[in-house]
Design an enzyme around this catalytic site. Sequence first.
Site, mmCIF file in Angstrom:
data_model
loop_
_atom_site.group_PDB
_atom_site.id
_atom_site.type_symbol
_atom_site.label_atom_id
_atom_site.label_comp_id
_atom_site.label_asym_id
_atom_site.label_seq_id
_atom_site.Cartn_x
_atom_site.Cartn_y
_atom_site.Cartn_z
ATOM 1 N N HIS A 221 0.882 -1.185 0.000
ATOM 2 C CA HIS A 221 0.000 0.000 0.000
ATOM 3 C C HIS A 221 0.917 1.232 0.000
ATOM 4 O O HIS A 221 1.729 1.397 -0.910
ATOM 5 C CB HIS A 221 -0.919 -0.115 1.221
ATOM 6 C CG HIS A 221 -2.073 0.827 1.278
ATOM 7 N ND1 HIS A 221 -2.489 1.603 0.231
ATOM 8 C CD2 HIS A 221 -2.938 1.121 2.309
ATOM 9 C CE1 HIS A 221 -3.540 2.335 0.594
ATOM 10 N NE2 HIS A 221 -3.834 2.057 1.860
ATOM 11 N N HIS A 260 -2.249 -2.347 -9.625
ATOM 12 C CA HIS A 260 -3.265 -1.767 -8.751
ATOM 13 C C HIS A 260 -4.419 -2.741 -8.563
ATOM 14 O O HIS A 260 -4.704 -3.556 -9.451
ATOM 15 C CB HIS A 260 -3.806 -0.454 -9.346
ATOM 16 C CG HIS A 260 -4.483 0.383 -8.326
ATOM 17 N ND1 HIS A 260 -5.820 0.263 -8.053
ATOM 18 C CD2 HIS A 260 -3.993 1.317 -7.488
ATOM 19 C CE1 HIS A 260 -6.122 1.103 -7.082
ATOM 20 N NE2 HIS A 260 -5.037 1.755 -6.718
ATOM 21 N N ASP A 311 2.407 5.670 -6.672
ATOM 22 C CA ASP A 311 3.640 5.705 -5.882
ATOM 23 C C ASP A 311 4.921 5.806 -6.700
ATOM 24 O O ASP A 311 5.921 6.349 -6.215
ATOM 25 C CB ASP A 311 3.733 4.435 -5.006
ATOM 26 C CG ASP A 311 2.844 4.539 -3.783
ATOM 27 O OD1 ASP A 311 2.710 5.653 -3.258
ATOM 28 O OD2 ASP A 311 2.277 3.516 -3.372
HETATM 29 C C1 LIG Z 1 -1.159 4.061 -3.311
HETATM 30 C C2 LIG Z 1 -1.205 2.585 -3.350
HETATM 31 O O1 LIG Z 1 -1.404 1.946 -2.368
HETATM 32 S S1 LIG Z 1 -1.060 1.893 -4.898
HETATM 33 C C3 LIG Z 1 -0.435 0.279 -4.600
HETATM 34 C C4 LIG Z 1 0.992 0.329 -4.099
HETATM 35 N N1 LIG Z 1 1.562 -1.023 -4.016
HETATM 36 C C5 LIG Z 1 2.547 -1.430 -4.839
HETATM 37 O O2 LIG Z 1 3.026 -0.714 -5.714
HETATM 38 C C6 LIG Z 1 3.048 -2.816 -4.591
HETATM 39 C C7 LIG Z 1 3.214 -3.605 -5.909
HETATM 40 N N2 LIG Z 1 1.913 -3.948 -6.455
HETATM 41 C C8 LIG Z 1 1.213 -5.004 -5.983
HETATM 42 O O3 LIG Z 1 1.667 -5.739 -5.094
HETATM 43 C C9 LIG Z 1 -0.163 -5.258 -6.545
HETATM 44 O O4 LIG Z 1 -0.264 -4.776 -7.853
HETATM 45 C C10 LIG Z 1 -1.293 -4.620 -5.687
HETATM 46 C C11 LIG Z 1 -1.146 -5.036 -4.227
HETATM 47 C C12 LIG Z 1 -1.235 -3.105 -5.759
HETATM 48 C C13 LIG Z 1 -2.624 -5.091 -6.218
HETATM 49 O O5 LIG Z 1 -2.685 -6.482 -6.022
HETATM 50 P P1 LIG Z 1 -3.741 -7.373 -6.792
HETATM 51 O O6 LIG Z 1 -5.065 -6.703 -6.837
HETATM 52 O O7 LIG Z 1 -3.680 -8.718 -6.175
HETATM 53 O O8 LIG Z 1 -3.124 -7.398 -8.258
HETATM 54 P P2 LIG Z 1 -3.682 -8.080 -9.565
HETATM 55 O O9 LIG Z 1 -4.879 -8.930 -9.286
HETATM 56 O O10 LIG Z 1 -3.821 -7.029 -10.598
HETATM 57 O O11 LIG Z 1 -2.472 -9.034 -9.977
HETATM 58 C C14 LIG Z 1 -2.505 -9.740 -11.200
HETATM 59 C C15 LIG Z 1 -1.210 -10.466 -11.395
HETATM 60 O O12 LIG Z 1 -0.166 -9.519 -11.616
HETATM 61 C C16 LIG Z 1 0.860 -9.691 -10.670
HETATM 62 N N3 LIG Z 1 1.327 -8.402 -10.222
HETATM 63 C C17 LIG Z 1 0.546 -7.384 -9.793
HETATM 64 N N4 LIG Z 1 1.324 -6.352 -9.441
HETATM 65 C C18 LIG Z 1 2.597 -6.744 -9.648
HETATM 66 C C19 LIG Z 1 3.821 -6.116 -9.463
HETATM 67 N N5 LIG Z 1 3.905 -4.874 -8.967
HETATM 68 N N6 LIG Z 1 4.931 -6.796 -9.786
HETATM 69 C C20 LIG Z 1 4.879 -8.039 -10.276
HETATM 70 N N7 LIG Z 1 3.722 -8.684 -10.471
HETATM 71 C C21 LIG Z 1 2.609 -8.040 -10.154
HETATM 72 C C22 LIG Z 1 0.211 -10.424 -9.522
HETATM 73 O O13 LIG Z 1 1.153 -11.143 -8.756
HETATM 74 C C23 LIG Z 1 -0.772 -11.312 -10.227
HETATM 75 O O14 LIG Z 1 -0.081 -12.425 -10.729
HETATM 76 P P3 LIG Z 1 -0.657 -13.904 -10.542
HETATM 77 O O15 LIG Z 1 -1.992 -13.871 -11.189
HETATM 78 O O16 LIG Z 1 0.362 -14.748 -11.196
HETATM 79 O O17 LIG Z 1 -0.740 -14.086 -9.058
HETATM 80 O O1 LIG Z 2 -6.922 2.163 -3.852
HETATM 81 C C1 LIG Z 2 -6.038 1.376 -3.472
HETATM 82 O O2 LIG Z 2 -6.219 0.149 -3.314
HETATM 83 C C2 LIG Z 2 -4.678 1.862 -3.197
HETATM 84 C C3 LIG Z 2 -4.437 3.248 -3.670
HETATM 85 O O3 LIG Z 2 -4.156 3.493 -4.821
HETATM 86 C C4 LIG Z 2 -4.584 4.332 -2.708
HETATM 87 O O4 LIG Z 2 -4.963 4.090 -1.558
HETATM 88 O O5 LIG Z 2 -4.319 5.484 -3.077
#
Ligand SMILES: CC(=O)SCCNC(=O)CCNC(=O)[C@H](O)C(C)(C)COP(=O)(O)OP(=O)(O)OC[C@H]1O[C@@H](n2cnc3c(N)ncnc32)[C@H](O)[C@@H]1OP(=O)(O)O
Ligand SMILES: O=C([O-])CC(=O)C(=O)O
Length: 374
Positions: A221, A260, A311
Amino acid sequence: MVKKALGGAGLRGQVAGATRLCTVGQDGSGLTYVGYDIQSLADQAQFEEVAYLLQHGELPTASELDSYKTRLAKKRELPQALKDVLERIPASAHPMDVMRTGCSMLGVLEPEADFSEQDDKIERMLAAFPSIICYWHHYAANGKRIDTDSDADSIGEHFLTLLHQSEPDPTHIKVMHASLILYAEHEFNASTFNARVAASTLTDIFSAVTGAIGTLRGPLHGGANEAAMEMIQGFNDPDDAEQKLLKMLENKEKIMGFGHAVYRTKDPRNAIIKDWSRKLAEESGDSKLYDISVRCEEVMWREKELFCNADFFHASAYHALGIPTALFTPIFVMSRVSGWTAHIKEQRENNRIIRPSADYTGPELRKFVPLSER
Ligand SMILES: CC(=O)SCCNC(=O)CCNC(=O)[C@H](O)C(C)(C)COP(=O)(O)OP(=O)(O)OC[C@H]1O[C@@H](n2cnc3c(N)ncnc32)[C@H](O)[C@@H]1OP(=O)(O)O
Ligand SMILES: O=C([O-])CC(=O)C(=O)O
């Protein structure tokens, strides 16, 4: 029979309540705050206008904004008892732990006696959070007890002034406004949902926000801006970044700052902060991290159709403002407290305790075996 755990699906796509505060990912209105498009807010508003919008449902008039900012400015100073606690937090602590502790201690010293005080407490947190993190930062680094008051016109300017102990560059203040606006609100993200669950028990506002800070801290997050910075600083140049990223993807590593839970093809906040990151790179004549970040973006889309979330380009932008990496996520807190508290207010208006059900996946009913027979 063992059933599939719903928790494993992260409640994705399930509607868990209603809000008038924000749309995320809706066709034609990708991201709006109380009906206003994120691009127009980030381009034209000050963060304080957005915080006011979230708290009161309408953009302020000029005189409303003026008195709002005056009230916030008067609430920056920290009580000595809070400074004493901050001084006892070791320099090795993570600044997000400082934010969590600082928020909790503020709630001890200035508790919310009843909900009629909520607007005053929200303003207090908005005003005091930059002071909390900067006071600790300077004390932990070199024992310096900074003045937590300033003549700054805004929360972003106050933060930069306290952090650098000098008057900020006007462009840097604009970047802070845009950044704080981008981070202010995002519907039922994990930390906001946490705040709403806490609020639904009718707890006090400091408890709800303290929990939300702990939730934002995680690298999946809010902690992703710090994690993204650590990653891009490990790359020597764009080609090196490409090679290392490909290896990371091969090893099935998560790449921080990408992907996301709701957006599928882009995060509308990315173009805005990316543009600021480019401008800052041009202004400083040092485009190394920006160029590396652009290459990461290209590689991730080409290889995985994964896009930068809010981010990723915050990392290079904050670095260009001279902000230490460990303070990136606390800035997210300074902003998101506006969204969390707007949700807490909304939850309180029409409250019922949030208590979903679980799909049971444990064993069938078993006969208890006394300790002596096990
Ligand atoms: C402001 C915020 O909070 S924005 C989010 C900030 N977090 C990050 O940047 C951390 C990196 N990103 C992630 O971990 C994820 O994309 C999350 C947590 C944001 C969302 O998670 P989910 O909803 O589970 O992602 P989603 O369903 O789209 O994933 C689809 C596939 O892509 C992969 N994937 C998603 N994001 C990433 C990533 N950043 N790097 C590599 N693989 C990824 C998942 O592992 C998944 O693969 P699988 O089907 O083989 O398991
Ligand atoms: O909406 C989300 O899951 C994460 C995010 O981008 C935020 O909190 O800004």
